[in-house]
Design a protein around this motif. Structure first.
Motif, PDB file in Angstrom:
ATOM      1  N   SER A 192       0.805  -1.327  -0.098  1.00  0.00           N
ATOM      2  CA  SER A 192       0.094   0.040  -0.012  1.00  0.00           C
ATOM      3  C   SER A 192       0.747   1.257   0.214  1.00  0.00           C
ATOM      4  CB  SER A 192      -0.930   0.154   1.072  1.00  0.00           C
ATOM      5  OG  SER A 192      -0.203  -0.008   2.488  1.00  0.00           O
ATOM      6  N   TRP A 233       3.927   2.054  -1.321  1.00  0.00           N
ATOM      7  CA  TRP A 233       4.335   2.402  -2.408  1.00  0.00           C
ATOM      8  C   TRP A 233       3.560   2.095  -3.838  1.00  0.00           C
ATOM      9  CZ3 TRP A 233       5.079  -2.034  -5.463  1.00  0.00           C
ATOM     10  CH2 TRP A 233       4.875  -3.155  -4.938  1.00  0.00           C
ATOM     11  N   ALA A 271       0.094   3.038  -3.622  1.00  0.00           N
ATOM     12  CA  ALA A 271      -1.261   4.124  -3.721  1.00  0.00           C
ATOM     13  C   ALA A 271      -1.246   5.171  -4.435  1.00  0.00           C
ATOM     14  CB  ALA A 271      -1.549   4.552  -2.211  1.00  0.00           C
ATOM     15  N   LYS A 272       0.098   6.009  -4.311  1.00  0.00           N
ATOM     16  CA  LYS A 272       0.107   7.084  -5.130  1.00  0.00           C
ATOM     17  C   LYS A 272       0.326   6.941  -6.560  1.00  0.00           C
ATOM     18  CE  LYS A 272       2.767  11.311  -5.450  1.00  0.00           C
ATOM     19  NZ  LYS A 272       3.914  12.400  -4.939  1.00  0.00           N
ATOM     20  N   PRO A 273       1.416   5.801  -7.083  1.00  0.00           N
ATOM     21  CA  PRO A 273       1.382   5.604  -8.329  1.00  0.00           C
ATOM     22  C   PRO A 273      -0.135   5.062  -9.095  1.00  0.00           C
ATOM     23  CG  PRO A 273       3.135   4.535  -7.252  1.00  0.00           C
ATOM     24  CD  PRO A 273       2.181   5.092  -6.347  1.00  0.00           C
ATOM     25  N   GLY A 324      -3.143   5.889  -7.986  1.00  0.00           N
ATOM     26  CA  GLY A 324      -4.123   6.655  -7.638  1.00  0.00           C
ATOM     27  C   GLY A 324      -5.371   6.248  -6.994  1.00  0.00           C
ATOM     28  N   PRO A 335      -6.985   5.361  -3.068  1.00  0.00           N
ATOM     29  CA  PRO A 335      -6.805   5.574  -1.886  1.00  0.00           C
ATOM     30  C   PRO A 335      -6.100   4.794  -0.798  1.00  0.00           C
ATOM     31  CG  PRO A 335      -9.132   5.945  -2.407  1.00  0.00           C
ATOM     32  CD  PRO A 335      -8.533   5.121  -3.447  1.00  0.00           C
ATOM     33  N   LEU A 336      -5.180   5.210  -0.066  1.00  0.00           N
ATOM     34  CA  LEU A 336      -4.433   4.419   0.979  1.00  0.00           C
ATOM     35  C   LEU A 336      -5.281   3.406   1.685  1.00  0.00           C
ATOM     36  CD1 LEU A 336      -1.488   3.607   1.801  1.00  0.00           C
ATOM     37  CD2 LEU A 336      -1.502   5.648   3.340  1.00  0.00           C
ATOM     38  N   THR A 338      -4.265   7.144 -11.834  1.00  0.00           N
ATOM     39  CA  THR A 338      -3.491   7.728 -12.867  1.00  0.00           C
ATOM     40  C   THR A 338      -3.522   6.559 -13.992  1.00  0.00           C
ATOM     41  OG1 THR A 338      -1.927   6.153 -11.872  1.00  0.00           O
ATOM     42  CG2 THR A 338      -2.018   8.175 -10.905  1.00  0.00           C
ATOM     43  N   GLY A 365      -3.036   3.404 -12.760  1.00  0.00           N
ATOM     44  CA  GLY A 365      -3.973   2.871 -11.895  1.00  0.00           C
ATOM     45  C   GLY A 365      -5.044   2.247 -12.897  1.00  0.00           C
TER      46      GLY A 365
END
Length: 142
Positions: free
Chosen positions: A33, A35, A37-39, A41, A43-44, A99, A102
């Motif tokens: 989670s 590493w 979540a951000k790439p 898009g 939600p963590l 993203t 994503g």
């Protein structure tokens, strides 16, 4: 398929592969989670619950694959859950600001669960395996 069927190889292999893949993906969701979540898009806060459910689902599929008799309702449930997961994943494509990575990730997930829904459905419709010769008589050991 009747109420139960005995050891249909295709169905068992499909359920086993679906179970292992689902559980492995659940572990990825639980451990990745931070590493992912951000790439992606995503939600963590979604990773842990989704991961836990997927590990439990993978275990259930593995258990089902190893049962002596596989109940028809259980296979229908597996097909239904995979189908619902594909629809939910496709809905997330519209609802979340994903993203590009994503979007590809979720499309791959939708393809995965759809493929297993189809394979499990096909496997459930195959007649139970028998060990009969061409004449319909049981084969004799050589």
């Amino acid at each position: 398929m009747n109420a139960t069927t005995t050891k249909p190889a295709m169905l068992r292999a499909t359920l086993r592969a679906d179970g292992w893949g689902t559980a492995a993906f659940g572990v990825l969701m639980l451990t990745g989670s931070g590493w992912l979540a951000k790439p992606l898009g995503l939600p963590l806060s979604w990773f842990a619950p989704i991961g836990a459910v997927m590990i439990a689902g993978g275990a259930a599929l593995g258990y089902l694959a190893e049962r002596h008799a596989i109940r028809a309702w259980a296979v229908r449930a597996a097909v239904l859950v995979n189908t619902a997961a594909a629809v939910a994943i496709l809905a997330l494509l519209v609802l979340l600001p994903l993203t590009a990575v994503g979007v590809v990730f979720l499309l791959a997930g939708a393809a995965w669960v759809t493929a297993f829904a189809v394979l499990e459905h096909r496997g459930s419709r195959r007649p139970p395996e028998t060990h009969e010769g061409r004449s319909g008589e049981p084969e004799r050991p050589s």
